[in-house]
Write an enzyme that holds these catalytic residues in place. Structure first.
Site, PDB file in Angstrom:
ATOM      1  N   SER A  46       0.826  -1.209   0.000  1.00 55.42           N
ATOM      2  CA  SER A  46       0.000   0.000   0.000  1.00 55.42           C
ATOM      3  C   SER A  46       0.856   1.253   0.000  1.00 55.42           C
ATOM      4  O   SER A  46       0.520   2.249  -0.634  1.00 55.42           O
ATOM      5  CB  SER A  46      -0.964   0.003   1.186  1.00 55.42           C
ATOM      6  OG  SER A  46      -0.272  -0.129   2.412  1.00 55.42           O
ATOM      7  N   GLU A  47       2.023   1.213   0.697  1.00 51.17           N
ATOM      8  CA  GLU A  47       2.965   2.322   0.641  1.00 51.17           C
ATOM      9  C   GLU A  47       4.405   1.823   0.754  1.00 51.17           C
ATOM     10  O   GLU A  47       4.683   0.838   1.442  1.00 51.17           O
ATOM     11  CB  GLU A  47       2.718   3.355   1.758  1.00 51.17           C
ATOM     12  CG  GLU A  47       1.568   4.305   1.499  1.00 51.17           C
ATOM     13  CD  GLU A  47       0.305   3.900   2.227  1.00 51.17           C
ATOM     14  OE1 GLU A  47      -0.745   4.517   1.995  1.00 51.17           O
ATOM     15  OE2 GLU A  47       0.375   2.946   3.026  1.00 51.17           O
ATOM     16  N   THR A  48       5.287   2.532   0.072  1.00 56.64           N
ATOM     17  CA  THR A  48       6.732   2.373   0.168  1.00 56.64           C
ATOM     18  C   THR A  48       7.311   3.750   0.432  1.00 56.64           C
ATOM     19  O   THR A  48       6.874   4.729  -0.186  1.00 56.64           O
ATOM     20  CB  THR A  48       7.313   1.796  -1.137  1.00 56.64           C
ATOM     21  OG1 THR A  48       6.755   0.500  -1.365  1.00 56.64           O
ATOM     22  CG2 THR A  48       8.819   1.699  -1.079  1.00 56.64           C
TER      23      THR A  48
END
Length: 277
Positions: A46-48
């Site tokens: 979902s996020e990096t």
């Protein structure tokens, strides 16, 4: 091609594989926007995030936050996980009790409370009543009758959140959304959990970010807390459960101190090493 220290954590849990994973690339200066976006698309989380030296006075570090599709000005579990990774890699904050993160929304304070971190909820960029046409879209998207929604509000602190409250945890867990009908909404759903180990159950639907349902969502919980506490729908201190529908058991610790709402959670390192980008 350059090599970078890499950490992958599970956030809003103290047990690996039960929270929301986050990939963190350290010392990311020199990477282009295209490199960062490509790696975030490759991790498919979902996020990096990418850690960088700060450029604003008072900040301890700078972070850039990418979904598989775009960069975000702020997100909650990347804030806690990035801070944990920065500290674990030897980061030294200016203050013993607080870390200051620079990101797209400005400076975000992060409180150190033992091993648990908590960020100060940023101001809402948009709040207030939900427009009738948006409310109708939410009803269609969730496939529920309009009167099942007990309350609704904009709770946008960067990603674009709009939220609704249902009557019970069971109603939240039973949802089977029509993601095509959402057409770009970032939609949070919350309901009381009577007699449970948490006080609220939360779900976050974000198909426009390439992730139909986010396991545990700090930014949404920050917006929900400001709305619910301000409207008298929640106490000034509570625990929210999220991720149940996905087989996770995330826990978000909410507390209002003076005029600040703090969003806390545990993080655990699952993978560490190097990446070549």
């Amino acid at each position: 091609m350059s090599r970078h220290v890499f950490t992958q954590l599970d956030v809003f849990t103290d047990t690996p594989l039960r929270g929301n994973p986050l990939a963190v690339v350290h010392a990311a200066q020199g990477l282009s926007d295209a490199n960062m976006q490509a790696f975030a698309r490759w991790t498919n989380l979902s996020e990096t995030t990418f850690l960088l030296p700060p450029t604003e006075a008072g900040a301890d570090y700078r972070v850039r936050i990418f979904t598989p599709d775009r960069e975000l000005p702020f997100a909650g579990h990347p804030t806690l996980g990035s801070c944990q990774a920065w500290l674990a890699a030897g980061g030294q904050p200016r203050s013993a009790d607080e870390v200051v993160q620079q990101c797209g929304v400005g400076l975000v304070r992060i409180r150190r409370d033992g091993t648990r971190l908590a960020f100060a909820a940023p101001p809402l960029r948009r709040s207030g009543p939900v427009e009738p046409e948006v409310f109708a879209q939410i009803v269609r998207s969730l496939r529920i009758p309009a009167d099942a929604i007990r309350a609704s509000n904009w709770v946008d602190n960067g990603p674009g959140w709009v939220a609704v409250m249902l009557g019970s945890r069971d109603e939240v867990l039973a949802l089977q959304p029509d993601f095509a009908a959402m057409r770009g909404l970032e939609l949070g759903v919350v309901a009381p959990w009577s007699g449970g180990e948490a006080q609220f159950e939360v779900r976050a639907f974000v198909p426009s970010l390439g992730v139909p349902e986010d396991p545990v969502t700090g930014s949404l919980n920050a917006g929900l807390a400001q709305w619910l506490i301000g409207a008298g729908l929640a106490p000034e201190r509570y625990v929210a459960s999220q991720g149940t529908a996905l087989g996770r058991s995330g826990r978000v610790f909410v507390e209002k101190r003076s005029d600040t709402v703090w969003i806390g959670g545990d993080s655990v390192v699952v993978v560490s090493g190097q990446v070549s980008l």
